[in-house]
Each structure stands twice: as structure tokens, then as C-alpha cells.
Design a protein around this motif. Structure first.
Motif, PDB file in Angstrom:
ATOM      1  N   ASN A 115      82.693 -11.557  95.092  1.00 48.20           N
ATOM      2  CA  ASN A 115      82.750 -10.465  96.053  1.00 48.20           C
ATOM      3  C   ASN A 115      83.281 -10.951  97.399  1.00 48.20           C
ATOM      4  OD1 ASN A 115      81.890  -7.758  97.288  1.00 48.20           O
ATOM      5  ND2 ASN A 115      80.731  -9.230  98.496  1.00 48.20           N
ATOM      6  N   ALA A 120      80.305  -8.760  83.124  1.00 47.00           N
ATOM      7  CA  ALA A 120      79.042  -8.070  83.379  1.00 47.00           C
ATOM      8  C   ALA A 120      78.987  -6.737  82.638  1.00 47.00           C
ATOM      9  CB  ALA A 120      78.861  -7.837  84.874  1.00 47.00           C
ATOM     10  N   SER A 152      78.750 -13.956  91.078  1.00 49.61           N
ATOM     11  CA  SER A 152      79.197 -12.613  91.433  1.00 49.61           C
ATOM     12  C   SER A 152      79.304 -12.453  92.944  1.00 49.61           C
ATOM     13  CB  SER A 152      78.228 -11.582  90.850  1.00 49.61           C
ATOM     14  OG  SER A 152      78.651 -10.276  91.128  1.00 49.61           O
TER      15      SER A 152
END
Length: 281
Positions: A109, A214, A105
Motif C-alpha cells: 500500500n 488475498a 500488504s
């Protein structure tokens, strides 16, 4: 009217657990932070700062000339950069890795915040003339007094000339194309479409509707959401004019990403307004 920031006093600098975010209205990086704070019910106040780098630096707690937004204070700690701010939110306020739950993750990002999507926002707002007129020049035009009449265009061109040169270099770097390639908008659009398709591929077909499957949005979601808002939305209550309003209309490629985008708008609306800082007496 937004609060016009002054040099911060001690009562304005995130004391006693307060969170203060210094922003430019419509900035995608500011929108990323504000949406994340609101989603997690983190109470915060907003100070609007000048678009002029020299003036802006004097209005933020770092007092650095040319400082970038967003900048924040959390319990008196001055924090720069949207990712650093959100990491401190995880560590200090949420006390769990909600926004950066794992390395995958975190990597996504970074890709969204500093790669093709970020470069596309710069390109379509600052470099490509037709969309630059609809976005940045439009915002400048609305801010100028009507009495200026025929001088408006000349003033805007003078005010944005140097920035357009800088942003052209940055857009080429983030899009990973040559400077000359920026003159071929259809080719740039193909690069953007490929990145959007990649983001679509990270979405799950199950109940978990956020990036990487997620169950709740991470920093990568808020980053992508803010970038896409600058491209085809209105950046929440900033009502910033967009460059590519039909960007996600292709059902064959982007149906899942469009559904994700609509969900982000519903679950985490971007709010700049109504958060003015009130100094303590």
C-alpha cells in the motif's frame, strides 16, 4: 450539485459514530477511501471542499491552511491522510485488520500510494502537456462560464501554473527520475509499465483475485484501483477524464491486472455522489 462546504459546525463533525469524509471530486486518495468504505458497508457522508488551498482549509474540521484531502471525522475524531483514515476504519469500525492485514500488504500500500504509480498519476495529469490538456485543463475548462470565450486558456494557465511547477518536482521524486527525464515521456511510460507489471506479478492464478493473493481487497487494492482509475478509468461517478485510456490493453503484460481492475470496479464502484451531509435540526 455537490454540497459547498462551510466551516464545520458541531452537528457536522462525525458525532455518535457518524463518518464524514471531506473530498475533492475525482481525487485518487479520496476515491481510495470512499471505495473502501462502501465495500465494507460503512455508512458515511461526503462534503465537497474547494480546490483552492486557502479556502479549503477553512472548510475542513482541522482548519489548517492548505490541508490535503481526504480528511475525515469518525465519532468526533478528526483524521487526516487516506492511510490514517483507513487504519482508523480498521480499528474503530471494522475492529479487525481487514485493510492492513499484514506487513507485506501494508508495504505494498505504501509503495502504491507514494511511489511510481502515484507519480505517474501526477505526471500524466499535471506535467505531460498532451495528457494535461485532456485531464486537468479539460476539467478547468468545463467549470468556466462559456461567456469567457478566448480568455479561457489564459485563465486556466494562470490558475495551474504554480501547481504544475510543484507537481513536476513531486512527480520526479515519486517516479525516481531526474527532473530532465520528465521531458522524455516514452521513458516515463516504461517506468510506469514496469510498475504495472510488478503489480500484475502479485496477483494469484487461483480463486483469490486480489493483490498478494488475498481473498478480499486491502488498502493496497483500493489505492492501486484509485490510481489506475485516474490513469485509464473515469474515477467512478466523478466522471473524471483519463490520461491513458488504453493503459491495460496489452494482453501479454496486463491481462491479469485488467481482470483485477474490472473486478474492483464491479465489487467496489467509486461513488462520490448521493452522500451529501444533512445537518441535524
Amino acid at each position: 450539485m455537490p454540497l459547498e462546504a462551510q466551516a464545520p459546525s458541531s452537528s457536522m463533525v462525525g458525532v455518535d459514530g457518524r463518518v464524514v469524509v471531506y473530498v475533492l471530486r475525482g481525487s485518487q486518495y479520496c476515491a481510495k477511501v470512499l471505495a473502501a468504505l462502501d465495500f465494507h458497508n460503512v455508512t458515511h457522508t461526503v462534503v465537497f471542499v474547494s480546490a483552492l488551498p486557502g479556502k479549503r482549509g477553512k472548510q475542513m474540521p482541522s482548519r489548517q491552511t492548505g490541508a490535503l484531502v481526504p480528511e475525515a471525522t469518525i465519532s468526533g475524531e478528526v483524521i487526516q491522510d487516506s492511510d490514517v483514515i483507513l487504519r482508523r476504519v480498521d480499528e474503530v469500525l471494522l475492529q479487525k485488520p481487514s485493510l492492513f492485514p499484514n506487513q507485506e500488504s501494508t508495504d505494498l500500500n505504501d509503495r502504491v500510494s507514494n511511489g511510481v504509480l502515484a507519480g505517474a498519476v501526477i505526471y500524466y495529469n499535471w506535467v505531460h502537456w498532451q495528457t494535461h490538456e485532456k485531464t486537468i485543463r479539460n476539467v478547468f475548462d468545463r467549470a468556466l462560464p462559456a461567456a469567457l470565450c478566448c480568455l479561457r486558456g489564459l485563465i486556466i494557465t494562470a490558475a495551474t501554473k504554480d501547481a504544475r511547477v510543484r507537481y513536476r518536482v513531486k512527480a520526479a521524486k515519486q517516479l525516481a527520475v531526474s527532473n530532465d527525464a520528465l521531458d522524455d515521456e516514452p521513458a516515463v511510460r516504461r517506468v510506469l509499465d514496469a510498475e504495472l507489471w510488478y503489480l500484475s506479478s502479485t496477483l494469484s492464478d487461483g480463486d483469490n483475485k486480489y493483490l498478494l493473493g488475498a481473498s478480499e481487497p486491502a488498502a493496497a487494492d483500493f489505492a492501486a484501483y484509485a490510481m489506475i482509475e485516474r490513469l485509464c478509468g473515469d474515477v467512478g461517478d466523478a466522471k473524471f477524464p483519463c490520461a491513458l485510456p488504453g493503459l491495460l490493453d496489452d494482453d501479454n503484460q496486463f491481462a491479469a491486472l485488467r481482470a483485477w481492475h474490472l473486478q474492483m470496479r464491479a465489487k467496489a464502484p467509486i461513488k462520490f455522489n448521493g452522500k451529501r451531509l444533512v445537518e441535524r435540526k
